[in-house]
Scaffold this motif. Structure first.
Motif, mmCIF file in Angstrom:
data_model
loop_
_atom_site.group_PDB
_atom_site.id
_atom_site.type_symbol
_atom_site.label_atom_id
_atom_site.label_comp_id
_atom_site.label_asym_id
_atom_site.label_seq_id
_atom_site.Cartn_x
_atom_site.Cartn_y
_atom_site.Cartn_z
ATOM 1 N N LEU A 79 8.994 -2.038 -20.136
ATOM 2 C CA LEU A 79 9.777 -3.107 -20.761
ATOM 3 C C LEU A 79 9.300 -3.373 -22.183
ATOM 4 C CD1 LEU A 79 10.015 -5.518 -17.714
ATOM 5 C CD2 LEU A 79 11.940 -4.364 -18.821
ATOM 6 N N LEU A 80 8.003 -3.308 -22.403
ATOM 7 C CA LEU A 80 7.457 -3.485 -23.749
ATOM 8 C C LEU A 80 7.951 -2.376 -24.684
ATOM 9 C CD1 LEU A 80 5.490 -5.142 -25.525
ATOM 10 C CD2 LEU A 80 3.709 -3.530 -24.843
ATOM 11 N N GLN A 81 8.083 -1.159 -24.144
ATOM 12 C CA GLN A 81 8.571 -0.024 -24.927
ATOM 13 C C GLN A 81 10.098 -0.022 -25.057
ATOM 14 O OE1 GLN A 81 6.363 2.061 -26.434
ATOM 15 N NE2 GLN A 81 4.885 0.607 -25.598
ATOM 16 N N LYS A 82 10.747 -1.031 -24.454
ATOM 17 C CA LYS A 82 12.209 -1.159 -24.444
ATOM 18 C C LYS A 82 12.880 0.032 -23.755
ATOM 19 C CE LYS A 82 12.405 -4.122 -28.529
ATOM 20 N NZ LYS A 82 11.612 -5.100 -27.949
ATOM 21 N N ASP A 83 12.203 0.538 -22.740
ATOM 22 C CA ASP A 83 12.717 1.636 -21.933
ATOM 23 C C ASP A 83 13.504 1.044 -20.767
ATOM 24 O OD1 ASP A 83 13.136 3.846 -20.263
ATOM 25 O OD2 ASP A 83 11.178 4.700 -20.710
ATOM 26 N N ALA A 84 14.716 1.513 -20.570
ATOM 27 C CA ALA A 84 15.589 0.992 -19.515
ATOM 28 C C ALA A 84 14.999 1.202 -18.120
ATOM 29 C CB ALA A 84 16.959 1.651 -19.603
ATOM 30 N N LYS A 85 14.112 2.181 -17.984
ATOM 31 C CA LYS A 85 13.484 2.408 -16.679
ATOM 32 C C LYS A 85 12.621 1.221 -16.265
ATOM 33 C CE LYS A 85 13.220 7.296 -17.562
ATOM 34 N NZ LYS A 85 12.566 7.711 -18.788
ATOM 35 N N GLY A 86 12.162 0.438 -17.219
ATOM 36 C CA GLY A 86 11.371 -0.749 -16.916
ATOM 37 C C GLY A 86 12.161 -1.783 -16.137
ATOM 38 N N ILE A 87 13.456 -1.892 -16.447
ATOM 39 C CA ILE A 87 14.312 -2.822 -15.714
ATOM 40 C C ILE A 87 14.439 -2.377 -14.268
ATOM 41 C CG2 ILE A 87 16.651 -3.758 -15.532
ATOM 42 C CD1 ILE A 87 16.801 -3.495 -18.619
ATOM 43 N N LEU A 88 14.698 -1.093 -14.077
ATOM 44 C CA LEU A 88 14.825 -0.565 -12.717
ATOM 45 C C LEU A 88 13.509 -0.698 -11.955
ATOM 46 C CD1 LEU A 88 16.498 0.892 -10.574
ATOM 47 C CD2 LEU A 88 15.776 3.046 -11.610
ATOM 48 N N LEU A 89 12.397 -0.377 -12.593
ATOM 49 C CA LEU A 89 11.103 -0.485 -11.921
ATOM 50 C C LEU A 89 10.772 -1.940 -11.587
ATOM 51 C CD1 LEU A 89 8.687 0.977 -10.779
ATOM 52 C CD2 LEU A 89 7.642 0.925 -13.039
ATOM 53 N N SER A 90 11.116 -2.870 -12.466
ATOM 54 C CA SER A 90 10.861 -4.279 -12.163
ATOM 55 C C SER A 90 11.749 -4.758 -11.015
ATOM 56 C CB SER A 90 11.041 -5.151 -13.403
ATOM 57 O OG SER A 90 12.371 -5.110 -13.854
ATOM 58 N N LEU A 91 12.944 -4.212 -10.888
ATOM 59 C CA LEU A 91 13.800 -4.520 -9.737
ATOM 60 C C LEU A 91 13.130 -4.030 -8.452
ATOM 61 C CD1 LEU A 91 16.513 -5.464 -8.487
ATOM 62 C CD2 LEU A 91 17.375 -3.168 -8.956
ATOM 63 N N ILE A 92 12.650 -2.805 -8.481
ATOM 64 C CA ILE A 92 11.987 -2.224 -7.313
ATOM 65 C C ILE A 92 10.724 -3.005 -6.958
ATOM 66 C CG2 ILE A 92 10.778 -0.172 -6.460
ATOM 67 C CD1 ILE A 92 12.819 1.469 -8.170
ATOM 68 N N THR A 93 9.916 -3.353 -7.965
ATOM 69 C CA THR A 93 8.674 -4.087 -7.686
ATOM 70 C C THR A 93 8.953 -5.501 -7.188
ATOM 71 O OG1 THR A 93 8.431 -4.703 -10.022
ATOM 72 C CG2 THR A 93 7.242 -2.739 -9.266
ATOM 73 N N GLY A 94 10.032 -6.097 -7.660
ATOM 74 C CA GLY A 94 10.412 -7.420 -7.148
ATOM 75 C C GLY A 94 10.783 -7.361 -5.681
ATOM 76 N N ILE A 95 11.554 -6.344 -5.306
ATOM 77 C CA ILE A 95 11.930 -6.160 -3.902
ATOM 78 C C ILE A 95 10.688 -5.875 -3.055
ATOM 79 C CG2 ILE A 95 13.183 -4.638 -2.314
ATOM 80 C CD1 ILE A 95 15.307 -4.348 -4.587
ATOM 81 N N ILE A 96 9.814 -5.032 -3.566
ATOM 82 C CA ILE A 96 8.573 -4.720 -2.838
ATOM 83 C C ILE A 96 7.741 -5.984 -2.623
ATOM 84 C CG2 ILE A 96 6.328 -3.567 -3.066
ATOM 85 C CD1 ILE A 96 7.861 -1.187 -4.299
ATOM 86 N N LEU A 97 7.641 -6.823 -3.641
ATOM 87 C CA LEU A 97 6.861 -8.055 -3.515
ATOM 88 C C LEU A 97 7.450 -8.967 -2.440
ATOM 89 C CD1 LEU A 97 4.558 -9.894 -4.413
ATOM 90 C CD2 LEU A 97 6.051 -10.729 -6.242
ATOM 91 N N VAL A 98 8.770 -9.113 -2.441
ATOM 92 C CA VAL A 98 9.413 -9.946 -1.418
ATOM 93 C C VAL A 98 9.134 -9.381 -0.028
ATOM 94 C CG1 VAL A 98 11.649 -10.688 -0.505
ATOM 95 C CG2 VAL A 98 11.195 -10.854 -2.951
ATOM 96 N N LEU A 99 9.278 -8.069 0.131
ATOM 97 C CA LEU A 99 9.004 -7.445 1.435
ATOM 98 C C LEU A 99 7.537 -7.582 1.826
ATOM 99 C CD1 LEU A 99 11.210 -4.239 1.115
ATOM 100 C CD2 LEU A 99 11.687 -6.303 2.444
ATOM 101 N N TRP A 100 6.633 -7.464 0.862
ATOM 102 C CA TRP A 100 5.190 -7.604 1.106
ATOM 103 C C TRP A 100 4.890 -9.003 1.660
ATOM 104 C CZ3 TRP A 100 0.875 -4.408 -0.163
ATOM 105 C CH2 TRP A 100 -0.357 -5.029 -0.159
ATOM 106 N N ILE A 101 5.454 -10.029 1.010
ATOM 107 C CA ILE A 101 5.204 -11.405 1.446
ATOM 108 C C ILE A 101 5.818 -11.647 2.822
ATOM 109 C CG2 ILE A 101 5.625 -13.842 0.925
ATOM 110 C CD1 ILE A 101 3.511 -12.500 -0.872
ATOM 111 N N ILE A 102 7.015 -11.136 3.056
ATOM 112 C CA ILE A 102 7.630 -11.290 4.381
ATOM 113 C C ILE A 102 6.761 -10.622 5.441
ATOM 114 C CG2 ILE A 102 9.603 -10.599 5.801
ATOM 115 C CD1 ILE A 102 11.353 -11.066 3.281
ATOM 116 N N ALA A 103 6.232 -9.445 5.148
ATOM 117 C CA ALA A 103 5.357 -8.756 6.105
ATOM 118 C C ALA A 103 4.100 -9.588 6.370
ATOM 119 C CB ALA A 103 4.986 -7.374 5.572
ATOM 120 N N GLU A 104 3.527 -10.172 5.327
ATOM 121 C CA GLU A 104 2.347 -11.021 5.523
ATOM 122 C C GLU A 104 2.680 -12.236 6.390
ATOM 123 O OE1 GLU A 104 0.439 -12.223 1.907
ATOM 124 O OE2 GLU A 104 -0.508 -10.267 1.632
#
Length: 163
Positions: A78-103
């Protein structure tokens, strides 16, 4: 651009939180440093508990690998203004939600669960909004390139007809 800044902030917050949590687990694998020593009993019902959940050392590794490094990578992109950062942040957000639900399925609710669940949901929502904005931008670019291509093709065809 406004979504990307907030995304970068949330990714950095999660990444630093993961690193801090992992360091605490590695400094004191019993979990008493973070007040989690009594929670190991909840993990004993999981598969391979005798290998991975005798202490929190493996949990620290998982925390860094699953939440720390990917969120740092998303922030960097995202700092490099690379569009892949948006997609990766979407994936990491979903992973975080799933991680917390699993906990929450394993252990009792703590305030930190609510905080990181909200951050994960907000990060996922911001990334979704940024992705929609990105799609519109890509559609405009694609449409403009189709127009340019069709104009060039029509000029070429006119040239072919003259000869």
């Amino acid at each position: 651009m406004k979504y990307e800044r907030w995304l970068m902030a949330s990714c950095l917050f999660v990444a630093f939180g993961a690193i801090a949590g992992a360091l605490a687990f590695w400094i004191d694998p019993s979990g008493s440093l973070m007040g989690m020593d009594q929670l190991l009993k909840y993990f004993q019902t999981l598969p391979l508990a005798d290998i991975f959940f005798q202490d929190y050392a493996w949990s620290g590794i998982a925390l860094v690998m699953i939440n720390g490094i990917p969120n740092f990578a998303a922030s960097w992109l995202l700092l490099q203004k690379d569009a892949k950062g948006i997609l990766l942040s979407l994936i990491t957000g979903i992973i975080l939600v799933l991680w917390i639900i699993a906990e929450l399925l394993i252990m009792p609710l703590f305030p930190i669960h609510i905080i990181f669940l909200v951050i994960g949901i907000v990060q996922t929502a911001l990334a979704t909004l940024a992705t929609r904005k990105l799609k519109k931008t890509l559609l405009i670019i694609k449409y403009q390139s189709v127009i340019l291509f069709s104009n060039a093709q029509s000029r070429f065809c006119k040239y072919c007809r003259k000869s």
